[in-house]
Scaffold this motif. Sequence first.
Motif, PDB file in Angstrom:
ATOM      1  N   UNK A  94      41.562  46.142  11.776  1.00  8.90           N
ATOM      2  CA  UNK A  94      40.986  47.034  11.045  1.00  8.90           C
ATOM      3  C   UNK A  94      39.432  46.954  10.912  1.00  8.90           C
ATOM      4  N   UNK A  95      38.815  45.831  11.144  1.00 12.69           N
ATOM      5  CA  UNK A  95      37.562  45.435  10.506  1.00 12.69           C
ATOM      6  C   UNK A  95      36.652  45.348  11.896  1.00 12.69           C
ATOM      7  N   UNK A  96      37.061  45.311  13.162  1.00 15.27           N
ATOM      8  CA  UNK A  96      36.326  45.208  14.181  1.00 15.27           C
ATOM      9  C   UNK A  96      36.429  46.557  15.262  1.00 15.27           C
ATOM     10  N   UNK A  97      36.241  46.082  16.574  1.00 17.90           N
ATOM     11  CA  UNK A  97      36.459  47.019  17.409  1.00 17.90           C
ATOM     12  C   UNK A  97      37.033  46.725  18.870  1.00 17.90           C
ATOM     13  N   UNK A  98      37.630  47.446  19.428  1.00 16.18           N
ATOM     14  CA  UNK A  98      38.274  47.055  20.828  1.00 16.18           C
ATOM     15  C   UNK A  98      37.521  46.544  21.627  1.00 16.18           C
ATOM     16  N   UNK A  99      36.301  47.623  21.938  1.00 20.97           N
ATOM     17  CA  UNK A  99      35.306  46.942  22.876  1.00 20.97           C
ATOM     18  C   UNK A  99      34.738  45.762  22.601  1.00 20.97           C
ATOM     19  N   UNK A 100      34.642  45.473  21.261  1.00 19.21           N
ATOM     20  CA  UNK A 100      33.718  44.078  20.885  1.00 19.21           C
ATOM     21  C   UNK A 100      34.884  43.093  21.251  1.00 19.21           C
ATOM     22  N   UNK A 101      36.019  43.471  20.900  1.00 17.29           N
ATOM     23  CA  UNK A 101      37.093  42.390  20.833  1.00 17.29           C
ATOM     24  C   UNK A 101      37.256  41.791  22.650  1.00 17.29           C
ATOM     25  N   UNK A 102      37.342  42.842  23.309  1.00 13.16           N
ATOM     26  CA  UNK A 102      37.321  42.594  24.849  1.00 13.16           C
ATOM     27  C   UNK A 102      36.120  41.904  25.280  1.00 13.16           C
ATOM     28  N   UNK A 103      35.105  42.140  24.787  1.00 20.26           N
ATOM     29  CA  UNK A 103      33.915  41.452  25.245  1.00 20.26           C
ATOM     30  C   UNK A 103      33.918  39.717  24.726  1.00 20.26           C
ATOM     31  N   UNK A 104      34.495  39.734  23.403  1.00 23.43           N
ATOM     32  CA  UNK A 104      34.803  38.273  23.036  1.00 23.43           C
ATOM     33  C   UNK A 104      35.614  37.579  23.860  1.00 23.43           C
ATOM     34  N   UNK A 105      36.541  38.254  24.255  1.00 22.91           N
ATOM     35  CA  UNK A 105      37.587  37.555  25.216  1.00 22.91           C
ATOM     36  C   UNK A 105      36.993  37.311  26.495  1.00 22.91           C
ATOM     37  N   UNK A 106      36.143  38.172  27.146  1.00 20.81           N
ATOM     38  CA  UNK A 106      35.405  37.963  28.342  1.00 20.81           C
ATOM     39  C   UNK A 106      34.512  36.728  28.189  1.00 20.81           C
ATOM     40  N   UNK A 107      33.932  36.597  27.087  1.00 19.51           N
ATOM     41  CA  UNK A 107      32.994  35.395  26.858  1.00 19.51           C
ATOM     42  C   UNK A 107      33.639  34.218  27.002  1.00 19.51           C
ATOM     43  N   UNK A 108      34.747  34.274  26.085  1.00 25.32           N
ATOM     44  CA  UNK A 108      35.633  33.006  26.106  1.00 25.32           C
ATOM     45  C   UNK A 108      35.870  32.457  27.530  1.00 25.32           C
ATOM     46  N   UNK A 117      36.311  19.982  25.529  1.00 23.24           N
ATOM     47  CA  UNK A 117      36.431  21.236  26.320  1.00 23.24           C
ATOM     48  C   UNK A 117      37.362  22.187  25.580  1.00 23.24           C
ATOM     49  N   UNK A 118      37.071  22.377  24.308  1.00 26.00           N
ATOM     50  CA  UNK A 118      38.220  23.157  23.496  1.00 26.00           C
ATOM     51  C   UNK A 118      37.490  24.169  22.745  1.00 26.00           C
ATOM     52  N   UNK A 119      38.132  25.488  22.934  1.00 25.60           N
ATOM     53  CA  UNK A 119      37.531  26.594  22.068  1.00 25.60           C
ATOM     54  C   UNK A 119      38.334  26.925  21.093  1.00 25.60           C
ATOM     55  N   UNK A 173      34.829  33.268  30.119  1.00 26.54           N
ATOM     56  CA  UNK A 173      33.431  32.769  30.871  1.00 26.54           C
ATOM     57  C   UNK A 173      33.258  31.382  30.915  1.00 26.54           C
ATOM     58  N   UNK A 174      33.542  30.774  29.685  1.00 24.51           N
ATOM     59  CA  UNK A 174      33.203  29.232  29.324  1.00 24.51           C
ATOM     60  C   UNK A 174      34.240  28.404  30.133  1.00 24.51           C
ATOM     61  N   UNK A 175      35.327  28.675  30.478  1.00 23.52           N
ATOM     62  CA  UNK A 175      36.494  28.043  31.475  1.00 23.52           C
ATOM     63  C   UNK A 175      36.549  26.648  30.859  1.00 23.52           C
ATOM     64  N   UNK A 176      36.872  26.716  29.437  1.00 25.07           N
ATOM     65  CA  UNK A 176      37.173  25.452  28.779  1.00 25.07           C
ATOM     66  C   UNK A 176      38.475  25.113  29.080  1.00 25.07           C
ATOM     67  N   UNK A 177      38.981  23.834  28.899  1.00 26.43           N
ATOM     68  CA  UNK A 177      40.439  23.178  29.262  1.00 26.43           C
ATOM     69  C   UNK A 177      41.434  23.783  28.395  1.00 26.43           C
ATOM     70  N   UNK A 190      45.887  27.380  27.682  1.00 28.43           N
ATOM     71  CA  UNK A 190      44.891  27.588  28.560  1.00 28.43           C
ATOM     72  C   UNK A 190      44.413  28.963  28.701  1.00 28.43           C
ATOM     73  N   UNK A 191      43.528  28.999  29.645  1.00 26.08           N
ATOM     74  CA  UNK A 191      42.895  30.232  29.471  1.00 26.08           C
ATOM     75  C   UNK A 191      43.750  31.524  29.697  1.00 26.08           C
ATOM     76  N   UNK A 192      44.768  31.270  30.186  1.00 27.93           N
ATOM     77  CA  UNK A 192      45.987  32.178  30.395  1.00 27.93           C
ATOM     78  C   UNK A 192      46.144  33.053  29.151  1.00 27.93           C
ATOM     79  N   UNK A 193      45.983  32.472  28.007  1.00 28.41           N
ATOM     80  CA  UNK A 193      46.527  33.188  26.597  1.00 28.41           C
ATOM     81  C   UNK A 193      45.346  34.216  26.571  1.00 28.41           C
ATOM     82  N   UNK A 194      44.193  33.957  26.891  1.00 28.45           N
ATOM     83  CA  UNK A 194      42.850  34.736  26.632  1.00 28.45           C
ATOM     84  C   UNK A 194      43.143  35.631  27.445  1.00 28.45           C
TER      85      UNK A 194
END
Length: 317
Positions: free
Chosen positions: A219-233, A202-204, A235-239, A250-254
């Motif tokens: 520089x090489x990505x997007x803020x919107x895409x990075x926020x969506x990546x955080x949301x996906x992480x 249960x580790x991401x 949503x996994x509710x890993x330990x 924990x999930x708090x750092x995400x």
Amino acid sequence: MKILPRILACQLIAILLPITANAADNPVRNYPAQKVAAHTYVIHGPLGQPSVKNQGFMNNPGFIITQDGVVVIDPGSSLETGRMVLRQIAKVTKLPVTYVFDTHIHGDHWLGNEAITDAYPDAKLVAHPDMIKLAQQGEAEVWVDRMNQLTDNYTASTKAVIPTIPVIDDQTITTGGMHFHIYAPENAHSKTDIMIEVVEDATLFTGDNVLNNYIGRVDDGTFAGSIAACDRAIGLHDKRYVPGHGQTGSIAIVKRYRDYLSTLLATVKAQHDAGKADFEMKDIVAAKLKKFRNLPGFTEQLGKQISLAVLEIEATN
């Protein structure tokens, strides 16, 4: 004027010589591997940009002990860093490295591949297909040169060993009785990103889609895409979550890193909509982000990130 005794003079010269003079005689300092789950270990690198002082090592290599081999995630920025990672693995197990996952194109995470394949030629190197493509098209050498410049030639012996096995979103690789689930968020930190979930633990491993107590380049990505990546992480509710830089948590750092990204983007948008230029809104954005202002990298990155956010907003209008 007194002439220094010969021995004292030699000692003084040794102190003044840069540590980059000979990587073979000056290997990357050992950083301990921390066991964060039943099978998973992380070597937490120091925070900051690659430099002479940190010998180019500043990411979070991880390794997972399976029944028949070791899976490495992001073996670091150079041949010498990869060798340091192997030294830490050897303290835990004698099993061979069977897989390496590279989370994205930025060389501080994957140029250590060379050390792994030198020691274990049969190891399988895995990455996002766009990461492999960009590396083959010349981005690998760009990062080799960049790391070498930033470390004053310490990493001069490093050669790029490019991954050969592409993976896609929602794919699972099974090895040694363990499952590694791949998530490939679009338009995130580098647009070549994969996150790797060690299912049994249960580790991401988020790569640089999440940073903990550190502000890095986007520089090489997007803020919107990075926020969506955080949301996906989230949503996994890993330990536990292993960020690309900073301590595992924990999930708090995400959620905290997402808060930084979303606050910056929303504030820049509001100021842009009000007709302000990027340089005119910096103080207002900084005030909105005041709880992050003491983090390493904040001062250096803020102006650039505001400008990048403006460009992203204008591109989507």
